[in-house]
Design a protein around this motif. Structure first.
Motif, PDB file in Angstrom:
ATOM      1  N   GLY A 162       0.805  -1.214   0.000  1.00  0.00           N
ATOM      2  CA  GLY A 162       0.000   0.000   0.000  1.00  0.00           C
ATOM      3  C   GLY A 162       0.840   1.266   0.000  1.00  0.00           C
ATOM      4  N   ARG A 163       0.154   2.360   0.283  1.00  0.00           N
ATOM      5  CA  ARG A 163       0.774   3.682   0.274  1.00  0.00           C
ATOM      6  C   ARG A 163       1.014   4.147   1.704  1.00  0.00           C
ATOM      7  NH1 ARG A 163      -1.180   8.917   0.653  1.00  0.00           N
ATOM      8  NH2 ARG A 163      -3.355   8.220   0.719  1.00  0.00           N
ATOM      9  N   ASP A 164       2.136   4.795   1.949  1.00  0.00           N
ATOM     10  CA  ASP A 164       2.407   5.368   3.261  1.00  0.00           C
ATOM     11  C   ASP A 164       1.647   6.681   3.417  1.00  0.00           C
ATOM     12  OD1 ASP A 164       4.033   3.310   3.944  1.00  0.00           O
ATOM     13  OD2 ASP A 164       5.915   4.407   3.815  1.00  0.00           O
ATOM     14  N   ARG A 165       0.956   6.817   4.531  1.00  0.00           N
ATOM     15  CA  ARG A 165       0.239   8.054   4.827  1.00  0.00           C
ATOM     16  C   ARG A 165       0.689   8.567   6.195  1.00  0.00           C
ATOM     17  NH1 ARG A 165      -6.374   8.951   5.319  1.00  0.00           N
ATOM     18  NH2 ARG A 165      -6.275  11.209   5.664  1.00  0.00           N
ATOM     19  N   THR A 166       1.109   9.811   6.240  1.00  0.00           N
ATOM     20  CA  THR A 166       1.563  10.427   7.482  1.00  0.00           C
ATOM     21  C   THR A 166       0.380  11.047   8.204  1.00  0.00           C
ATOM     22  OG1 THR A 166       3.726  10.892   6.501  1.00  0.00           O
ATOM     23  CG2 THR A 166       3.139  12.108   8.486  1.00  0.00           C
ATOM     24  N   LEU A 167       0.185  10.646   9.473  1.00  0.00           N
ATOM     25  CA  LEU A 167      -1.004  11.049  10.227  1.00  0.00           C
ATOM     26  C   LEU A 167      -0.632  11.674  11.567  1.00  0.00           C
ATOM     27  CD1 LEU A 167      -3.190   7.858   9.666  1.00  0.00           C
ATOM     28  CD2 LEU A 167      -3.241   9.982   8.360  1.00  0.00           C
ATOM     29  N   ASP A 168      -1.552  12.485  12.065  1.00  0.00           N
ATOM     30  CA  ASP A 168      -1.415  13.044  13.404  1.00  0.00           C
ATOM     31  C   ASP A 168      -1.787  11.993  14.443  1.00  0.00           C
ATOM     32  OD1 ASP A 168      -1.171  15.416  11.915  1.00  0.00           O
ATOM     33  OD2 ASP A 168      -3.282  15.951  12.246  1.00  0.00           O
ATOM     34  N   VAL A 169      -1.352  12.212  15.666  1.00  0.00           N
ATOM     35  CA  VAL A 169      -1.885  11.484  16.822  1.00  0.00           C
ATOM     36  C   VAL A 169      -2.221  12.501  17.893  1.00  0.00           C
ATOM     37  CG1 VAL A 169      -0.580   9.390  16.327  1.00  0.00           C
ATOM     38  CG2 VAL A 169       0.365  11.074  17.924  1.00  0.00           C
ATOM     39  N   GLY A 170      -3.104  12.107  18.799  1.00  0.00           N
ATOM     40  CA  GLY A 170      -3.373  12.924  19.965  1.00  0.00           C
ATOM     41  C   GLY A 170      -2.566  12.400  21.144  1.00  0.00           C
ATOM     42  N   LYS A 171      -2.362  13.258  22.115  1.00  0.00           N
ATOM     43  CA  LYS A 171      -1.684  12.836  23.341  1.00  0.00           C
ATOM     44  C   LYS A 171      -2.461  13.407  24.519  1.00  0.00           C
ATOM     45  CE  LYS A 171       2.933  12.338  25.337  1.00  0.00           C
ATOM     46  NZ  LYS A 171       4.379  12.694  25.173  1.00  0.00           N
ATOM     47  N   ILE A 172      -2.890  12.536  25.414  1.00  0.00           N
ATOM     48  CA  ILE A 172      -3.695  12.976  26.553  1.00  0.00           C
ATOM     49  C   ILE A 172      -3.144  12.368  27.832  1.00  0.00           C
ATOM     50  CG2 ILE A 172      -5.420  11.113  26.299  1.00  0.00           C
ATOM     51  CD1 ILE A 172      -7.545  13.316  27.008  1.00  0.00           C
ATOM     52  N   ASN A 173      -2.889  13.228  28.797  1.00  0.00           N
ATOM     53  CA  ASN A 173      -2.292  12.814  30.068  1.00  0.00           C
ATOM     54  C   ASN A 173      -1.067  11.915  29.851  1.00  0.00           C
ATOM     55  OD1 ASN A 173      -4.361  14.283  31.170  1.00  0.00           O
ATOM     56  ND2 ASN A 173      -4.993  12.716  32.622  1.00  0.00           N
ATOM     57  N   LYS A 205     -10.120   6.872  36.786  1.00  0.00           N
ATOM     58  CA  LYS A 205     -10.799   8.141  37.034  1.00  0.00           C
ATOM     59  C   LYS A 205      -9.810   9.288  37.156  1.00  0.00           C
ATOM     60  CE  LYS A 205     -14.942   6.372  39.332  1.00  0.00           C
ATOM     61  NZ  LYS A 205     -15.821   6.512  40.521  1.00  0.00           N
ATOM     62  N   THR A 206     -10.262  10.475  36.769  1.00  0.00           N
ATOM     63  CA  THR A 206      -9.435  11.674  36.877  1.00  0.00           C
ATOM     64  C   THR A 206     -10.319  12.911  36.931  1.00  0.00           C
ATOM     65  OG1 THR A 206      -7.563  12.858  35.919  1.00  0.00           O
ATOM     66  CG2 THR A 206      -9.221  12.024  34.377  1.00  0.00           C
ATOM     67  N   LYS A 207      -9.767  14.012  37.442  1.00  0.00           N
ATOM     68  CA  LYS A 207     -10.441  15.312  37.429  1.00  0.00           C
ATOM     69  C   LYS A 207      -9.818  16.245  36.388  1.00  0.00           C
ATOM     70  CE  LYS A 207     -11.607  17.383  41.238  1.00  0.00           C
ATOM     71  NZ  LYS A 207     -11.550  18.007  42.601  1.00  0.00           N
ATOM     72  N   ARG A 208      -8.653  15.876  35.854  1.00  0.00           N
ATOM     73  CA  ARG A 208      -7.956  16.763  34.926  1.00  0.00           C
ATOM     74  C   ARG A 208      -7.424  15.989  33.727  1.00  0.00           C
ATOM     75  NH1 ARG A 208      -6.734  18.394  40.042  1.00  0.00           N
ATOM     76  NH2 ARG A 208      -7.243  20.576  40.537  1.00  0.00           N
ATOM     77  N   LEU A 209      -7.589  16.574  32.559  1.00  0.00           N
ATOM     78  CA  LEU A 209      -7.064  15.991  31.331  1.00  0.00           C
ATOM     79  C   LEU A 209      -6.374  17.088  30.525  1.00  0.00           C
ATOM     80  CD1 LEU A 209     -10.231  13.919  30.411  1.00  0.00           C
ATOM     81  CD2 LEU A 209      -8.010  12.909  30.923  1.00  0.00           C
ATOM     82  N   LYS A 210      -5.154  16.805  30.080  1.00  0.00           N
ATOM     83  CA  LYS A 210      -4.430  17.721  29.201  1.00  0.00           C
ATOM     84  C   LYS A 210      -4.145  16.990  27.896  1.00  0.00           C
ATOM     85  CE  LYS A 210      -1.155  20.337  30.742  1.00  0.00           C
ATOM     86  NZ  LYS A 210       0.118  20.790  31.374  1.00  0.00           N
ATOM     87  N   ALA A 211      -4.589  17.579  26.797  1.00  0.00           N
ATOM     88  CA  ALA A 211      -4.428  16.931  25.493  1.00  0.00           C
ATOM     89  C   ALA A 211      -3.784  17.898  24.502  1.00  0.00           C
ATOM     90  CB  ALA A 211      -5.781  16.455  24.974  1.00  0.00           C
ATOM     91  N   LYS A 212      -3.071  17.313  23.541  1.00  0.00           N
ATOM     92  CA  LYS A 212      -2.500  18.109  22.461  1.00  0.00           C
ATOM     93  C   LYS A 212      -2.354  17.228  21.238  1.00  0.00           C
ATOM     94  CE  LYS A 212       2.391  17.263  23.555  1.00  0.00           C
ATOM     95  NZ  LYS A 212       3.699  17.890  23.852  1.00  0.00           N
ATOM     96  N   VAL A 213      -2.219  17.865  20.090  1.00  0.00           N
ATOM     97  CA  VAL A 213      -1.992  17.129  18.854  1.00  0.00           C
ATOM     98  C   VAL A 213      -0.495  17.030  18.594  1.00  0.00           C
ATOM     99  CG1 VAL A 213      -2.114  19.175  17.364  1.00  0.00           C
ATOM    100  CG2 VAL A 213      -2.699  16.917  16.439  1.00  0.00           C
ATOM    101  N   GLU A 214      -0.063  15.893  18.038  1.00  0.00           N
ATOM    102  CA  GLU A 214       1.303  15.728  17.550  1.00  0.00           C
ATOM    103  C   GLU A 214       1.206  15.536  16.037  1.00  0.00           C
ATOM    104  OE1 GLU A 214       3.287  12.585  19.660  1.00  0.00           O
ATOM    105  OE2 GLU A 214       3.466  13.772  21.498  1.00  0.00           O
ATOM    106  N   PRO A 215       1.357  16.608  15.281  1.00  0.00           N
ATOM    107  CA  PRO A 215       1.157  16.534  13.823  1.00  0.00           C
ATOM    108  C   PRO A 215       2.161  15.602  13.148  1.00  0.00           C
ATOM    109  CG  PRO A 215       1.156  18.815  14.589  1.00  0.00           C
ATOM    110  CD  PRO A 215       1.664  17.976  15.716  1.00  0.00           C
ATOM    111  N   GLY A 216       1.666  14.787  12.219  1.00  0.00           N
ATOM    112  CA  GLY A 216       2.534  13.937  11.405  1.00  0.00           C
ATOM    113  C   GLY A 216       3.410  12.988  12.189  1.00  0.00           C
TER     114      GLY A 216
END
Length: 293
Positions: free
Chosen positions: A113-124, A272-283
């Motif tokens: 197949g073809r290689d596709r570069t994708l983002d991922v999320g990162k949370i806590n 369980k948690t009271k706080r979540l920090k998330a960000k995108v890691e492009p490509g």
């Protein structure tokens, strides 16, 4: 020749199982892959690391979204291509990329197949490929993980969802890109990299895993009636028009709750948690997809 590794969840199966995967790879010329089987997805990152130390350039992951998520967490930023053989219950990430639940077809895509570069999320501190959430969806997943998913498949989520509707909402503050975006009652908060839910439903209608952004959604639906209206909107592709839903896109998200609630990522309960920090890691990840994508 490309050095191939296989990281497989031994408890998951499609078609002729792992023996069919071995024989399919052999017929394609992959006669001596780095092969590792795990009893649970939480062991996948360690095995991925071993495969990389062994020189793997293409890593086949056999399993469901949880297995893929654990592997993505280890592979992100490493410059090694991921190939998926969907053998789980939902396979949301594979489905969103057009990878079918067929060993022969998935192997062919993985090798040709073809290689596709994708983002991922990162949370806590942990990466995800599909979606993370707190509240209703996480509670539903936690209950389904108590043996029901293995016995009932997707029906387990329907059963546990009906029970989870009785949970009281919580109060949430959500900051998007450093600014206040939402404050009020919430029963579910979602952070998505792709838009698909079970059965083809779209939680985020315009989500793309390669746009450098994460989707953010919060619902204040409370009780069977309001949830039924929200799900109906989702089924016809107009979730954003629901009076109980707000959505936006973001590079980083901070979520603060007034009490500890269940949270999940890619279908895996995390407590369980009271706080979540998330960000995108492009490509951050390269995935082998069908040529037509």
């Amino acid at each position: 020749m490309t050095r191939v590794a296989v990281i497989a969840h031994a408890g998951k199966s499609i078609g002729g199982g792992l023996e069919e995967l071995r024989s399919t790879l052999q017929r394609a010329g992959v006669t001596d892959p780095h092969w590792s089987e795990v009893p649970k997805s939480k062991y996948a990152p360690e095995r991925v690391e071993r495969a990389l130390d062994d020189g793997a350039e293409l890593v086949f992951v056999w399993g469901g979204d949880g297995m893929v998520q654990r592997s993505v967490d280890a592979l992100a930023g490493r410059g090694v291509t991921l190939a998926i053989v969907p053998a789980g219950t939902a396979n949301l990430f594979a489905t969103s990329l057009g990878i079918p639940a067929s060993i022969q077809d998935a192997v062919d895509i993985g090798l040709n197949g073809r290689d596709r570069t994708l983002d991922v999320g990162k949370i806590n501190g942990e990466r995800f490929a599909v979606m993370a959430g707190a509240g209703f969806d996480a509670l539903m997943i936690r209950e389904a993980d108590k043996g029901l998913k293995d016995r009932l498949g997707r029906a387990a989520y329907v059963w546990t969802a009906s029970k989870s509707l009785r949970e009281d909402p919580f109060k949430a503050r959500i900051d998007v890109n450093g600014e206040l975006w939402y404050r009020g009652k919430a029963s579910c908060v979602l952070v998505g990299n792709v838009g698909s839910l079970f059965g083809g439903l779209e939680a985020f209608e315009n989500a793309r895993p390669d746009d450098g952004l994460l989707e953010v959604g919060v619902t204040s639906a409370d009780g069977v009636g309001e949830w039924a209206r929200t799900v109906a909107r989702t089924a016809i592709g107009s979730t954003a028009k629901s009076p109980f839903v707000q959505m936006t896109k973001a590079k980083k998200i901070r979520i603060e709750l007034d009490r500890k609630v269940e949270y999940e990522l890619d279908g895996g309960a995390r407590g369980k948690t009271k706080r979540l920090k998330a960000k995108v890691e492009p490509g951050a990840i390269t995935v082998r997809v069908p040529d037509l994508q």
